[in-house]
Design a protein around this motif. Structure first.
Motif, PDB file in Angstrom:
ATOM      1  N   ILE A 175       0.816  -1.221   0.000  1.00  0.00           N
ATOM      2  CA  ILE A 175       0.000   0.000   0.000  1.00  0.00           C
ATOM      3  C   ILE A 175       0.848   1.269   0.000  1.00  0.00           C
ATOM      4  CG2 ILE A 175      -2.013  -1.057   1.079  1.00  0.00           C
ATOM      5  CD1 ILE A 175      -1.120   0.082   3.728  1.00  0.00           C
ATOM      6  N   THR A 176       2.128   1.148   0.390  1.00  0.00           N
ATOM      7  CA  THR A 176       2.991   2.342   0.395  1.00  0.00           C
ATOM      8  C   THR A 176       3.919   2.379  -0.806  1.00  0.00           C
ATOM      9  OG1 THR A 176       4.542   1.154   1.829  1.00  0.00           O
ATOM     10  CG2 THR A 176       2.932   2.600   2.907  1.00  0.00           C
ATOM     11  N   GLY A 177       4.205   1.233  -1.390  1.00  0.00           N
ATOM     12  CA  GLY A 177       5.018   1.187  -2.590  1.00  0.00           C
ATOM     13  C   GLY A 177       6.398   1.795  -2.394  1.00  0.00           C
ATOM     14  N   SER A 178       6.750   2.734  -3.261  1.00  0.00           N
ATOM     15  CA  SER A 178       8.081   3.340  -3.234  1.00  0.00           C
ATOM     16  C   SER A 178       8.184   4.507  -2.251  1.00  0.00           C
ATOM     17  CB  SER A 178       8.451   3.826  -4.640  1.00  0.00           C
ATOM     18  OG  SER A 178       7.536   4.829  -5.067  1.00  0.00           O
ATOM     19  N   VAL A 179       7.096   4.835  -1.567  1.00  0.00           N
ATOM     20  CA  VAL A 179       7.123   5.925  -0.597  1.00  0.00           C
ATOM     21  C   VAL A 179       7.639   5.385   0.741  1.00  0.00           C
ATOM     22  CG1 VAL A 179       5.783   7.688   0.622  1.00  0.00           C
ATOM     23  CG2 VAL A 179       5.148   7.018  -1.711  1.00  0.00           C
ATOM     24  N   PRO A 180       8.745   5.902   1.258  1.00  0.00           N
ATOM     25  CA  PRO A 180       9.264   5.400   2.532  1.00  0.00           C
ATOM     26  C   PRO A 180       8.250   5.618   3.654  1.00  0.00           C
ATOM     27  CG  PRO A 180      10.898   6.764   1.419  1.00  0.00           C
ATOM     28  CD  PRO A 180       9.605   6.961   0.693  1.00  0.00           C
ATOM     29  N   MET A 181       8.166   4.654   4.567  1.00  0.00           N
ATOM     30  CA  MET A 181       7.195   4.718   5.669  1.00  0.00           C
ATOM     31  C   MET A 181       7.919   4.482   6.993  1.00  0.00           C
ATOM     32  SD  MET A 181       4.276   1.934   6.655  1.00  0.00           S
ATOM     33  CE  MET A 181       5.570   0.936   7.428  1.00  0.00           C
ATOM     34  N   PHE A 182       7.592   5.309   7.981  1.00  0.00           N
ATOM     35  CA  PHE A 182       8.174   5.174   9.320  1.00  0.00           C
ATOM     36  C   PHE A 182       7.061   5.323  10.344  1.00  0.00           C
ATOM     37  CE2 PHE A 182       9.968   7.364  13.101  1.00  0.00           C
ATOM     38  CZ  PHE A 182      10.832   6.367  13.544  1.00  0.00           C
ATOM     39  N   LEU A 183       6.815   4.254  11.122  1.00  0.00           N
ATOM     40  CA  LEU A 183       5.761   4.254  12.132  1.00  0.00           C
ATOM     41  C   LEU A 183       6.358   3.917  13.492  1.00  0.00           C
ATOM     42  CD1 LEU A 183       3.085   2.073  10.252  1.00  0.00           C
ATOM     43  CD2 LEU A 183       3.449   4.557  10.090  1.00  0.00           C
ATOM     44  N   ARG A 184       6.141   4.798  14.459  1.00  0.00           N
ATOM     45  CA  ARG A 184       6.592   4.500  15.820  1.00  0.00           C
ATOM     46  C   ARG A 184       5.529   3.651  16.513  1.00  0.00           C
ATOM     47  NH1 ARG A 184      11.034   7.380  17.876  1.00  0.00           N
ATOM     48  NH2 ARG A 184      11.653   9.162  16.587  1.00  0.00           N
ATOM     49  N   MET A 185       5.996   2.623  17.204  1.00  0.00           N
ATOM     50  CA  MET A 185       5.090   1.799  17.984  1.00  0.00           C
ATOM     51  C   MET A 185       4.657   2.556  19.237  1.00  0.00           C
ATOM     52  SD  MET A 185       4.868  -1.097  16.284  1.00  0.00           S
ATOM     53  CE  MET A 185       4.429  -2.428  17.385  1.00  0.00           C
ATOM     54  N   ARG A 186       3.569   2.115  19.814  1.00  0.00           N
ATOM     55  CA  ARG A 186       2.996   2.785  20.972  1.00  0.00           C
ATOM     56  C   ARG A 186       3.964   2.863  22.148  1.00  0.00           C
ATOM     57  NH1 ARG A 186      -2.162  -0.215  22.790  1.00  0.00           N
ATOM     58  NH2 ARG A 186      -0.607  -1.684  23.572  1.00  0.00           N
ATOM     59  N   ASP A 187       4.846   1.868  22.286  1.00  0.00           N
ATOM     60  CA  ASP A 187       5.745   1.861  23.442  1.00  0.00           C
ATOM     61  C   ASP A 187       6.872   2.874  23.313  1.00  0.00           C
ATOM     62  OD1 ASP A 187       7.453   0.680  21.606  1.00  0.00           O
ATOM     63  OD2 ASP A 187       7.553  -1.251  22.616  1.00  0.00           O
ATOM     64  N   GLY A 188       7.054   3.458  22.123  1.00  0.00           N
ATOM     65  CA  GLY A 188       8.104   4.446  21.932  1.00  0.00           C
ATOM     66  C   GLY A 188       9.492   3.849  21.810  1.00  0.00           C
ATOM     67  N   HIS A 189       9.618   2.542  21.982  1.00  0.00           N
ATOM     68  CA  HIS A 189      10.925   1.892  21.958  1.00  0.00           C
ATOM     69  C   HIS A 189      11.107   0.988  20.744  1.00  0.00           C
ATOM     70  CE1 HIS A 189      12.677   2.758  26.048  1.00  0.00           C
ATOM     71  NE2 HIS A 189      11.479   3.300  26.131  1.00  0.00           N
ATOM     72  N   SER A 190      10.184   1.046  19.817  1.00  0.00           N
ATOM     73  CA  SER A 190      10.310   0.242  18.610  1.00  0.00           C
ATOM     74  C   SER A 190       9.584   0.952  17.473  1.00  0.00           C
ATOM     75  CB  SER A 190       9.748  -1.170  18.823  1.00  0.00           C
ATOM     76  OG  SER A 190       8.450  -1.124  19.393  1.00  0.00           O
ATOM     77  N   ALA A 191       9.896   0.540  16.260  1.00  0.00           N
ATOM     78  CA  ALA A 191       9.303   1.183  15.088  1.00  0.00           C
ATOM     79  C   ALA A 191       9.149   0.148  13.973  1.00  0.00           C
ATOM     80  CB  ALA A 191      10.160   2.349  14.612  1.00  0.00           C
ATOM     81  N   ILE A 192       8.232   0.463  13.067  1.00  0.00           N
ATOM     82  CA  ILE A 192       7.968  -0.358  11.888  1.00  0.00           C
ATOM     83  C   ILE A 192       8.250   0.490  10.649  1.00  0.00           C
ATOM     84  CG2 ILE A 192       6.175  -1.528  10.539  1.00  0.00           C
ATOM     85  CD1 ILE A 192       6.851  -3.128  12.960  1.00  0.00           C
TER      86      ILE A 192
END
Length: 537
Positions: free
Chosen positions: A130-147
């Motif tokens: 769904i994001t394709g070539s657009v870079p995506m950065f999501l912080r997890m709720r705990d603030g200590h991990s990311a997707i």
């Protein structure tokens, strides 16, 4: 005799000082000159004394959120707020953001629920389509991990072979390829450094909005558990336009594996400050979070994780802690797992009487056995906790990720606020914003109800750990001051202390807990004057 600059009164004044009673507060030069009845303080009236009568309202000591990230949080809250959203809605928002993204822009979000990855495993490839070539950065709720998605891994040059001075990691699959799951701050920073920048003006505006929002909900001060790169520039820029609406006490972070030069640079910052902000203390991490498997536990979690400290060599943490204890610098250590909490208490106990020269505290304390509960009071170490994390992120039926990882026995030891108070310990309360919203009335309500205040349909989690209304208020006032070693200047309405006050339309000590979140805040007062967004006293 000194006359008062102002006489501030209300129908009810909760001083939280057993030796002080009255309905009127005399203020001079930003400090409380005296407290008593109007008749008792009449002699302090002078020709220039201002009269501020809040009528039927209730005055308490100014509320203090004991754990926030008001500057670091600006970076953590870029993009879409994904808090508590189901996967279907998360995907819809990310798809829309990717379709609308300008050239060179990223899709960003925060507050992502780790429970969304139950059964599919943590990783970012599920969003590639769904994001394709657009870079995506999501912080997890705990603030200590990311997707992150594959495009973001490529943009940041992440290969999966990265190593760190602490236990941060880039998760990889069986073939050694990065999955898009980043654990702990050093790994997350690999991508943060590649993110598009934000203008100074945008950050100043967002910072000002956060502080004004806090003041509007009665927060007079906060313990900021970091001193981000541009923290000083931001607060000084705001102070050029006027006084800050919230008093800020910064404690710079010291990450795992910090060098002696890094420790010395943090020590050199102590005492730096302005009119309503200053650097005092230091913030450590001994572990990560239960949700991402990096909390330090006495025995592994359900997935075999949680067996190590964030510090690859925990004895190096103890040595770094001692560096500050010996210099009389306050410390705060993030410790969530039972082994992590025990290690910090052991390290502080080993410091002997030197630790009593100033205040030391442990942050979060999400699961601990009985024998650790009483050690806080015995060692004079404060507990700084956010029970709202438990009420919002765990479930009474134990089907949530946090509880599943810990198992029934350890999950039943979560957020033992009442036990620590009953054992005589200092219990400061806070939000850890932006991990959870900063509204202190919602926080206090949740700590009493042990469920979200606005969700009567939700069963309480460990109701035996519920605080009384007074305990909850003390967690935001007198106990918050004690946790920071500031009882001589704040925390109660007493002569000689700062004239920092919160004014409510109704009494938070007698309101139904469910109604706390709806009590209007009439004013937040710093140095004897109402702050921005309120009528001037």
């Amino acid at each position: 005799m000194n006359t008062a600059d102002a006489l501030i009164s209300a129908a009810t004044v909760h001083t939280l000082d057993p030796a002080t009673r009255g309905d009127t507060i005399a203020v001079r030069d930003g400090r409380i000159l005296g407290v008593g009845t109007r008749a008792e303080l009449e002699a302090l009236r002078g020709p220039g004394t201002r009269e501020v009568d809040y009528g039927a309202a209730v005055i308490t000591p100014g509320l203090n959120d004991s754990h926030t990230h008001v500057v670091f949080g600006l970076e953590m809250t870029r993009g879409s707020d994904l808090t508590d959203l189901p996967m279907r809605e998360v995907r819809q928002r990310l798809l829309a953001a990717a379709q609308d993204a300008a050239p060179d822009a990223w899709v960003q979000g925060w507050g992502l629920d780790p429970n969304l990855f139950t059964g599919i495993g943590f990783g970012g490839r599920v969003f590639d389509e769904i994001t394709g070539s657009v870079p995506m950065f999501l912080r997890m709720r705990d603030g200590h991990s990311a997707i992150v998605n594959t495009a973001a891994l490529d943009a940041a040059g992440i290969t999966g072979r990265e190593t760190f001075a602490d236990e941060s990691r880039v998760d990889v699959d069986v073939d050694g390829r990065p999955t898009g799951y980043l654990v702990e701050l050093a790994a997350i920073d690999l991508v943060v450094r590649a993110l598009p920048g934000e203008s100074g003006a945008e950050r100043r505006d967002r910072f000002r909005d956060v502080l004004r929002g806090m003041a509007a909900r009665g927060i007079a001060s906060t313990h900021v558990m970091d001193f981000a790169d541009d923290s000083r520039a931001l607060v000084e820029a705001l102070e050029q336009d006027g006084d800050l609406p919230v008093r800020l006490r910064f404690s710079p972070m010291v990450l795992g594996g910090a060098s002696m030069d890094e420790l010395a640079s943090v020590a050199a910052l102590q005492g730096v400050g302005g009119r309503r902000w200053g650097v005092h203390g230091v913030k450590f991490f001994i572990d990560g979070t239960i949700d991402n498997g990096s909390a330090w536990l006495e025995r592994p979690d359900a997935y075999g994780q949680g067996t190590t400290s964030v510090w690859s060599d925990p004895t190096a943490y103890a040595a770094a802690l001692g560096y500050f204890v010996e210099r009389g610098i306050p410390t705060a250590t993030h410790a969530i797992g039972d082994r992590g909490v025990a290690y910090v208490l052991d390290a502080l106990e080993a410091m002997g009487e030197a630790r009593r020269r100033t205040a030391h505290r442990i942050e979060h304390i999400e699961t601990i056995p009985d024998d650790l509960v009483t050690r806080f009071h015995a060692l004079g170490v404060a507990a700084s906790m956010q029970p709202i994390h438990g009420t919002h992120h765990t479930r009474a039926d134990r089907t949530d990720n946090w509880s599943v990882r810990l198992g029934t026995e350890r999950a039943a030891r979560g957020w033992r606020c009442r036990d620590i108070r009953n054992a005589g310990g200092i219990l400061a309360l806070g939000s850890d914003w932006p991990i959870t919203p900063y509204d202190p009335l919602a926080m206090m309500a949740d700590s009493i109800l042990r469920r979200p205040a606005l969700r009567p349909d939700v069963d309480p989690v460990q109701p035996e750990q519920a605080l009384t209304a007074l305990m909850a208020l003390e967690g935001y006032t007198s106990h918050a001051a004690a946790a920071a070693g500031l009882t001589d200047v704040t925390g109660t309405i007493s002569a000689g202390k700062r004239a920092d006050l919160t004014v409510f339309a109704e009494d938070p000590l007698i309101a139904r807990p469910e109604d706390l979140v709806h009590i209007p805040v009439i004013g937040t007062v710093l140095d004897g004057r109402a702050v921005a967004a309120f009528p001037q006293a």
